[in-house]
Scaffold this motif. Structure first.
Motif, PDB file in Angstrom:
ATOM      1  N   CYS A 107       0.815  -1.221   0.000  1.00 42.13           N
ATOM      2  CA  CYS A 107       0.000   0.000   0.000  1.00 42.13           C
ATOM      3  C   CYS A 107       0.846   1.268   0.000  1.00 42.13           C
ATOM      4  O   CYS A 107       1.792   1.401   0.782  1.00 42.13           O
ATOM      5  N   CYS A 164      -0.975   4.274   0.114  1.00 45.80           N
ATOM      6  CA  CYS A 164      -1.958   5.303   0.463  1.00 45.80           C
ATOM      7  C   CYS A 164      -1.217   6.424   1.200  1.00 45.80           C
ATOM      8  O   CYS A 164      -0.039   6.286   1.531  1.00 45.80           O
ATOM      9  N   CYS A 198       0.291   5.047   4.565  1.00 51.48           N
ATOM     10  CA  CYS A 198       1.380   4.077   4.400  1.00 51.48           C
ATOM     11  C   CYS A 198       2.614   4.724   3.771  1.00 51.48           C
ATOM     12  O   CYS A 198       3.750   4.398   4.131  1.00 51.48           O
ATOM     13  N   ASN A 240      -4.981   0.827   7.794  1.00 49.03           N
ATOM     14  CA  ASN A 240      -3.778   1.549   7.340  1.00 49.03           C
ATOM     15  C   ASN A 240      -4.079   2.911   6.714  1.00 49.03           C
ATOM     16  O   ASN A 240      -3.206   3.760   6.649  1.00 49.03           O
ATOM     17  N   THR A 241      -5.308   3.117   6.245  1.00 54.54           N
ATOM     18  CA  THR A 241      -5.668   4.398   5.621  1.00 54.54           C
ATOM     19  C   THR A 241      -6.089   5.461   6.635  1.00 54.54           C
ATOM     20  O   THR A 241      -6.338   6.603   6.263  1.00 54.54           O
TER      21      THR A 241
HETATM   22 ZN    ZN Z   1      -2.143   2.170   3.219  1.00 50.87          ZN
END
Ligand code: ZN
Ligand code: MLT
Ligand code: MN
Length: 302
Positions: A22, A24, A27, A271-272
């Motif tokens: 990821c 994003c 991350c 994670n976002t």
């Molecule tokens: Zn992420």
């Protein structure tokens, strides 16, 4: 003396933080070495009443790394030993059950879960490597407390959820209160906390149950319902994943406000979610509203 203690083994949602593939916004900070973020393993908490016997609340794919990180969970005597005497599951999601495959080497302990979650495990033959002769499955009935080794009492209650991702087919019903997804009331030595790592919304029954609680660890998956779509990572809202978001009129910040809960901690954080960034406006907002954000290694005595 019985004294309830808990350790956050993993504060992140499925995939952990950062997620392996990821980039994003959140991350990307980790990959760039930004000091405002730190890595997190996947959703699990360890609890004890006597400091000797520990129960894992959910068993993440990162369980081995979590044990390596905590001397209290490591073998102490003889040739085979573990302080882990029970694993309690809140649903059949991969991030909550896949770690059982790592706890398979001739070590007795018990798995506690509802009929639905035991069924999810039983229907997948790979879990047969965790021998039932060595590791009995104990079916938790909604509303019937179970006493675990070390004097911990656990009671499961239904929370709005959905079937695990790998059991989805056709139209998926989101937010039903069944034994597919449960929260746990955990008590020992006169202290209590609630553990609700997955929850689609907060109906009055759940609000009433959590009212006045000394401590609640609650689903902190997303900050905004459309966060994954906005970041170009897929088409799912938090709602579709069976997870309430923090913000918004129907979010968890609003839903758990005014219930007189003494201590509120977000866990199972995706994670976002920008609350993972130290000093972000979103982090400041949840803290201003009386919440803490869990991290791996967090120790709590309710
Ligand atoms: Zn992420
Ligand atoms: C969830 O919390 O929604 C699940 O862990 C998603 C998944 O299985 O990847
Ligand atoms: Mn999850």
């Amino acid at each position: 003396m019985t004294r309830l203690r808990l350790l956050v083994l993993g504060a992140a949602a499925g995939g952990g933080y950062p997620q392996w593939n990821c980039r994003c916004d959140v991350c990307s900070l980790y990959w760039a070495g930004d000091p405002r973020v730190r890595p997190l393993t996947q959703s699990s908490v360890a609890v004890t009443g006597d400091g000797e016997h520990w129960a894992l609340l959910n068993c993440s794919p990162d369980v081995r790394a979590q044990i390596l990180a905590r001397t209290t969970l490591q073998p102490r005597r003889g040739r085979r030993d573990s302080p882990i005497s029970a694993v309690v599951l809140t649903n059949g999601d991969i991030d909550h059950v896949a770690g059982l495959l790592s706890l398979r080497e001739s070590q007795p302990y018990s798995i506690y879960a509802t009929g639905a979650t035991l069924g999810a495990i039983a229907s997948n033959p790979v879990f047969g490597v965790v021998s039932e002769a060595m590791v009995p499955r104990r079916r938790m009935e909604i509303g019937r407390p179970e006493t675990l080794p070390g004097g911990i009492e656990i009671e499961a209650f239904p929370v709005p959820g959905k079937v695990p991702l790998y059991q989805e087919s056709g139209e998926v019903e989101i937010g039903r209160e069944t034994d597919q997804t449960v929260g746990l009331r955990v008590s020992a030595g006169g202290r209590t906390f609630f553990y609700v790592p997955g929850c689609a919304h907060v109906p009055p029954s759940l609000g009433g149950r959590l009212k006045g609680a000394p401590l609640v660890l609650f689903d902190g998956t997303l900050y905004r319902d459309e966060e994954m779509i906005e970041q170009g990572l897929g088409s799912k809202t938090g709602r579709r994943m069976g997870h309430i978001s923090m913000s918004g009129a129907e979010g968890s910040l609003a839903a758990l406000e005014g219930l007189g809960i003494e201590r509120k901690i977000f866990i199972h954080i995706n994670n976002t979610n920008p609350v993972l960034i130290e000093g972000s406006p979103e982090r400041a907002n949840v803290e201003a509203r009386g919440w803490e954000v869990a991290y791996d290694g967090m120790e709590i005595e309710p």
